[in-house]
Write a protein that holds these residues in place. Structure first.
Motif, mmCIF file in Angstrom:
data_model
loop_
_atom_site.group_PDB
_atom_site.id
_atom_site.type_symbol
_atom_site.label_atom_id
_atom_site.label_comp_id
_atom_site.label_asym_id
_atom_site.label_seq_id
_atom_site.Cartn_x
_atom_site.Cartn_y
_atom_site.Cartn_z
ATOM 1 N N GLN A 1 -12.693 20.922 6.635
ATOM 2 C CA GLN A 1 -12.784 20.763 5.388
ATOM 3 C C GLN A 1 -11.340 20.530 4.656
ATOM 4 O OE1 GLN A 1 -14.220 24.247 5.925
ATOM 5 N NE2 GLN A 1 -15.820 23.000 6.793
ATOM 6 N N ILE A 2 -10.557 19.722 5.481
ATOM 7 C CA ILE A 2 -9.158 19.621 5.091
ATOM 8 C C ILE A 2 -9.236 18.402 3.998
ATOM 9 C CG2 ILE A 2 -7.108 18.710 5.660
ATOM 10 C CD1 ILE A 2 -7.841 19.974 8.589
ATOM 11 N N GLY A 3 -8.458 18.663 2.896
ATOM 12 C CA GLY A 3 -8.664 17.737 1.786
ATOM 13 C C GLY A 3 -7.080 16.913 1.766
ATOM 14 N N ASN A 4 -6.679 16.508 0.726
ATOM 15 C CA ASN A 4 -5.629 15.638 0.250
ATOM 16 C C ASN A 4 -4.404 16.577 0.567
ATOM 17 O OD1 ASN A 4 -7.096 13.333 -0.173
ATOM 18 N ND2 ASN A 4 -7.043 13.861 -2.252
ATOM 19 N N ALA A 5 -4.370 17.990 -0.018
ATOM 20 C CA ALA A 5 -3.195 18.703 -0.066
ATOM 21 C C ALA A 5 -3.018 19.301 1.457
ATOM 22 C CB ALA A 5 -3.509 20.095 -0.913
ATOM 23 N N GLY A 6 -4.048 19.476 2.307
ATOM 24 C CA GLY A 6 -3.709 19.776 3.534
ATOM 25 C C GLY A 6 -3.186 18.492 4.726
ATOM 26 N N ALA A 7 -3.692 17.221 3.899
ATOM 27 C CA ALA A 7 -3.108 16.133 4.560
ATOM 28 C C ALA A 7 -1.698 15.953 4.525
ATOM 29 C CB ALA A 7 -4.021 14.827 4.244
ATOM 30 N N GLY A 8 -1.427 16.338 3.150
ATOM 31 C CA GLY A 8 -0.190 16.188 2.827
ATOM 32 C C GLY A 8 0.823 17.241 3.587
ATOM 33 N N GLY A 9 0.204 18.512 3.931
ATOM 34 C CA GLY A 9 1.073 19.289 4.665
ATOM 35 C C GLY A 9 1.093 19.064 6.032
ATOM 36 N N LEU A 10 0.226 18.506 6.602
ATOM 37 C CA LEU A 10 0.358 17.961 7.948
ATOM 38 C C LEU A 10 1.353 16.696 7.670
ATOM 39 C CD1 LEU A 10 -3.724 17.802 9.030
ATOM 40 C CD2 LEU A 10 -1.776 19.181 10.021
ATOM 41 N N GLY A 11 1.324 15.888 7.072
ATOM 42 C CA GLY A 11 2.093 14.786 6.819
ATOM 43 C C GLY A 11 3.704 15.141 6.857
ATOM 44 N N LEU A 12 3.972 16.502 6.152
ATOM 45 C CA LEU A 12 5.412 16.970 6.285
ATOM 46 C C LEU A 12 5.693 17.367 7.570
ATOM 47 C CD1 LEU A 12 5.248 19.213 2.913
ATOM 48 C CD2 LEU A 12 6.404 16.804 3.381
ATOM 49 N N GLY A 13 4.722 17.974 8.300
ATOM 50 C CA GLY A 13 5.083 18.344 9.611
ATOM 51 C C GLY A 13 5.157 17.251 10.812
ATOM 52 N N LEU A 14 4.496 16.235 10.353
ATOM 53 C CA LEU A 14 4.448 14.896 11.251
ATOM 54 C C LEU A 14 5.874 14.245 11.076
ATOM 55 C CD1 LEU A 14 1.142 13.319 10.623
ATOM 56 C CD2 LEU A 14 1.864 14.442 12.739
ATOM 57 N N LYS A 15 6.498 14.355 9.828
ATOM 58 C CA LYS A 15 7.867 13.661 9.583
ATOM 59 C C LYS A 15 8.836 14.301 10.588
ATOM 60 C CE LYS A 15 6.621 12.341 4.941
ATOM 61 N NZ LYS A 15 7.058 12.353 3.421
ATOM 62 N N ALA A 16 8.743 15.622 10.589
ATOM 63 C CA ALA A 16 9.713 16.179 11.478
ATOM 64 C C ALA A 16 9.393 16.330 12.970
ATOM 65 C CB ALA A 16 10.057 17.530 10.857
ATOM 66 N N ASN A 17 8.162 15.963 13.187
ATOM 67 C CA ASN A 17 7.974 15.962 14.856
ATOM 68 C C ASN A 17 7.898 14.797 15.319
ATOM 69 O OD1 ASN A 17 5.450 15.754 16.779
ATOM 70 N ND2 ASN A 17 5.548 17.918 16.428
ATOM 71 N N SER A 18 8.617 14.734 16.666
ATOM 72 C CA SER A 18 8.691 13.500 17.433
ATOM 73 C C SER A 18 7.863 13.656 18.463
ATOM 74 C CB SER A 18 10.144 13.509 17.808
ATOM 75 O OG SER A 18 10.494 14.363 18.610
ATOM 76 N N ALA A 19 6.948 14.385 18.813
ATOM 77 C CA ALA A 19 6.303 14.609 20.157
ATOM 78 C C ALA A 19 4.666 14.345 19.929
ATOM 79 C CB ALA A 19 6.154 16.229 20.672
ATOM 80 N N LEU A 20 4.030 14.611 18.681
ATOM 81 C CA LEU A 20 2.760 14.301 18.513
ATOM 82 C C LEU A 20 2.497 12.864 18.438
ATOM 83 C CD1 LEU A 20 0.515 16.317 17.857
ATOM 84 C CD2 LEU A 20 0.389 15.389 15.546
ATOM 85 N N THR A 21 1.476 12.453 19.466
ATOM 86 C CA THR A 21 0.965 10.868 19.300
ATOM 87 C C THR A 21 -0.317 10.833 19.026
ATOM 88 O OG1 THR A 21 0.267 11.246 21.784
ATOM 89 C CG2 THR A 21 2.590 10.643 21.440
ATOM 90 N N THR A 22 -1.135 11.931 19.035
ATOM 91 C CA THR A 22 -2.763 11.799 18.762
ATOM 92 C C THR A 22 -3.198 12.946 17.645
ATOM 93 O OG1 THR A 22 -3.107 10.750 20.821
ATOM 94 C CG2 THR A 22 -4.819 11.556 19.730
ATOM 95 N N LEU A 23 -3.539 12.425 16.649
ATOM 96 C CA LEU A 23 -4.232 13.428 15.523
ATOM 97 C C LEU A 23 -5.561 13.152 15.132
ATOM 98 C CD1 LEU A 23 -3.595 15.718 13.525
ATOM 99 C CD2 LEU A 23 -2.584 14.148 12.017
ATOM 100 N N HIS A 24 -6.735 13.678 15.488
ATOM 101 C CA HIS A 24 -7.784 13.414 15.071
ATOM 102 C C HIS A 24 -8.297 14.128 13.906
ATOM 103 C CE1 HIS A 24 -8.997 11.637 18.784
ATOM 104 N NE2 HIS A 24 -8.006 12.326 19.537
ATOM 105 N N LEU A 25 -8.412 13.561 12.659
ATOM 106 C CA LEU A 25 -8.892 14.052 11.457
ATOM 107 C C LEU A 25 -10.359 13.634 11.000
ATOM 108 C CD1 LEU A 25 -5.472 13.971 9.802
ATOM 109 C CD2 LEU A 25 -6.577 15.923 10.371
#
Length: 116
Positions: A78-102
């Protein structure tokens, strides 16, 4: 000891399948804390676990520091826009993740923008 605590010290586990449980926001947040210190996990399946924005934000915090995770499955939550934003902040600092299923969450255009 919760799974998140175990992940902090574990150096051998590479894949965790937890789909179709009831982990929820508290469990996702705990896993996020574990991801900050984990140096082995590459794949995390959390689909269909009643995770919403707060849990996704916690996982995003873990993604900021994690350097090994390459694939995360978060579909059917049940991830909404705020959760997507939080994940986005993590993605900006992460250089390893290549696949994210949402798939099959509650993310709209604004949440997609937040993902970055």
């Amino acid at each position: 000891v919760g799974l998140g605590e175990g992940l902090k010290a574990n150096t051998t586990l590479t894949t965790v399948h937890l789909e179709n449980n009831q982990i929820g926001n508290a469990g996702a947040g705990g896993l996020g804390l574990g991801l900050k210190a984990n140096s082995a996990l590459t794949t995390l399946h959390l689909g269909n676990n009643e995770i919403s924005d707060a849990g996704a934000v916690g996982l995003g915090e873990g993604l900021k520091a994690n350097t090994t995770l390459t694939t995360v499955h978060l579909e059917n939550n049940q991830i909404g826009n705020a959760g997507a934003g939080g994940l986005g902040l993590g993605l900006k600092a992460n250089s390893a993740l290549t696949t994210l299923h949402l798939g099959n969450n509650e993310i709209s255009d604004a949440g997609a923008v937040g993902l970055g």
